[in-house]
Design a protein around this motif. Structure first.
Motif, short mmCIF file in Angstrom:
data_model
loop_
_atom_site.label_atom_id
_atom_site.label_comp_id
_atom_site.label_asym_id
_atom_site.label_seq_id
_atom_site.Cartn_x
_atom_site.Cartn_y
_atom_site.Cartn_z
N UNK A 198 33.32 40.43 46.34
CA UNK A 198 34.42 40.25 47.29
C UNK A 198 34.93 41.60 47.77
N UNK A 199 34.89 42.59 46.88
CA UNK A 199 35.34 43.93 47.25
C UNK A 199 34.38 44.68 48.15
N UNK A 200 33.23 44.07 48.46
CA UNK A 200 32.22 44.73 49.29
C UNK A 200 32.21 44.22 50.74
N UNK A 201 33.24 43.49 51.12
CA UNK A 201 33.29 42.89 52.45
C UNK A 201 33.13 43.94 53.55
N UNK A 202 33.69 45.13 53.34
CA UNK A 202 33.66 46.16 54.38
C UNK A 202 32.50 47.14 54.23
N UNK A 203 31.61 46.88 53.26
CA UNK A 203 30.45 47.73 53.07
C UNK A 203 29.33 47.19 53.97
N UNK A 204 28.17 47.85 53.99
CA UNK A 204 27.10 47.41 54.89
C UNK A 204 26.61 46.01 54.52
N UNK A 205 25.95 45.37 55.47
CA UNK A 205 25.61 43.96 55.35
C UNK A 205 24.65 43.64 54.20
N UNK A 206 23.91 44.61 53.72
CA UNK A 206 22.96 44.36 52.63
C UNK A 206 23.60 44.52 51.26
N UNK A 207 24.91 44.78 51.22
CA UNK A 207 25.58 45.03 49.95
C UNK A 207 25.66 43.76 49.10
N UNK A 208 25.51 43.94 47.79
CA UNK A 208 25.69 42.85 46.85
C UNK A 208 26.05 43.46 45.50
N UNK A 209 26.53 42.63 44.60
CA UNK A 209 26.93 43.09 43.26
C UNK A 209 26.09 42.39 42.21
N UNK A 210 25.72 43.14 41.17
CA UNK A 210 24.96 42.58 40.04
C UNK A 210 25.68 42.96 38.76
N UNK A 211 25.86 41.99 37.88
CA UNK A 211 26.50 42.28 36.59
C UNK A 211 25.76 41.57 35.47
N UNK A 212 26.00 42.02 34.25
CA UNK A 212 25.36 41.43 33.08
C UNK A 212 26.37 41.32 31.94
N UNK A 213 26.61 40.11 31.49
CA UNK A 213 27.42 39.87 30.31
C UNK A 213 28.90 40.18 30.45
N UNK A 214 29.41 40.33 31.67
CA UNK A 214 30.83 40.69 31.83
C UNK A 214 31.77 39.51 31.60
N UNK A 215 31.32 38.31 31.94
CA UNK A 215 32.17 37.13 31.78
C UNK A 215 31.68 36.20 30.68
N UNK A 216 30.39 36.25 30.42
CA UNK A 216 29.80 35.38 29.39
C UNK A 216 28.61 36.10 28.79
N UNK A 217 28.56 36.16 27.47
CA UNK A 217 27.47 36.87 26.80
C UNK A 217 26.11 36.30 27.22
N UNK A 218 25.22 37.19 27.63
CA UNK A 218 23.88 36.77 28.03
C UNK A 218 23.74 36.33 29.47
N UNK A 219 24.87 36.10 30.15
CA UNK A 219 24.81 35.64 31.55
C UNK A 219 24.71 36.83 32.49
N UNK A 220 23.91 36.65 33.53
CA UNK A 220 23.74 37.69 34.55
C UNK A 220 24.04 37.08 35.91
N UNK A 221 24.71 37.86 36.75
CA UNK A 221 25.10 37.33 38.04
C UNK A 221 24.76 38.27 39.18
N UNK A 222 24.56 37.69 40.35
CA UNK A 222 24.37 38.46 41.57
C UNK A 222 25.12 37.72 42.68
#
Length: 211
Positions: free
Chosen positions: A143-167
């Motif tokens: 959500x914080x990347x709205x003003x970044x270039x159109x190809x922007x995305x975020x990837x995280x691992x285990x930040x909200x749930x152990x073993x879960x990965x998100x993009x």
């Protein structure tokens, strides 16, 4: 302004927008200066909006957005869900991961719509209404990347749930909406070359449906 529009309504909506962007509140005089509109006109606009609960005034006569706005906003969430669900369903089935639409609610990320894939044995259970800080998880960070270039995305691992990965990728170009579309999985590392383009495309489609 087109000749067919209402100047009074336009000014009233501008009052709400300016107050929404002023968490410290504004006096009538300050609001008049921000809008570059006569103080008497602003006073009448504010009085009308107060009667409908859309503006409130504190003990210091500072103006804020009123709780009546929440009642209006509550009708928007079902619409967002309905428009996003077909896109999320295709994304979940294509990638075999739980897909979601997440919106910013203050400083928190709120899961507004969630679709789990139908053909996988294991997937992340992510419930509608779940909240977490915007600074955590791929959905919030995207959500914080709205003003970044159109190809922007975020990837995280285990930040909200152990073993879960998100993009997740931001939903762009929809006035007043801060949101992201993303997936979350338990299946090891995310292949960004495969997943990111599909998530970005889904976020773009959701944005197009909301315009």
């Amino acid at each position: 302004m087109p000749s067919e529009t209402s100047q009074t309504l336009d000014r009233g909506l501008r009052v709400l927008r300016v107050l929404a962007e002023s968490p410290e509140g504004l006096t009538v005089t300050e609001l008049s200066h921000r809008l570059q509109v006569n103080r008497t006109v602003v006073y009448r606009l504010v009085s009308t909006l107060e009667q409908h609960g859309l503006v409130r005034r504190d003990a210091r006569s500072r103006l804020f957005v009123g709780l009546g706005v929440l009642h209006l906003a509550s009708g928007v969430q079902p619409l967002l869900r309905d428009l996003a669900m077909p896109v999320l369903r295709r994304l979940a089935e294509s990638l075999g991961s739980t897909a979601h639409l997440t919106v910013a609610d203050g400083e928190e990320a709120l899961a507004l719509a969630v679709v789990e894939p139908s053909w996988t044995d294991f997937h992340v259970s992510y419930r509608v209404g779940a909240r977490h800080p915007l600074t955590q998880g791929a959905a919030g960070k995207a959500i914080g990347l709205v003003d970044v270039d159109e190809a922007a995305y975020a990837v995280t691992s285990g930040e909200l749930q152990t073993g879960a990965r998100g993009l997740a990728a931001p939903v762009r170009g929809v006035d007043g909406l801060r949101a992201s579309v993303g997936i979350v999985t338990l299946d090891g590392a995310i292949d960004e070359d495969v997943v990111a383009p599909q998530v970005i495309a889904a976020a773009a489609e959701v944005a197009q449906r909301l315009k």
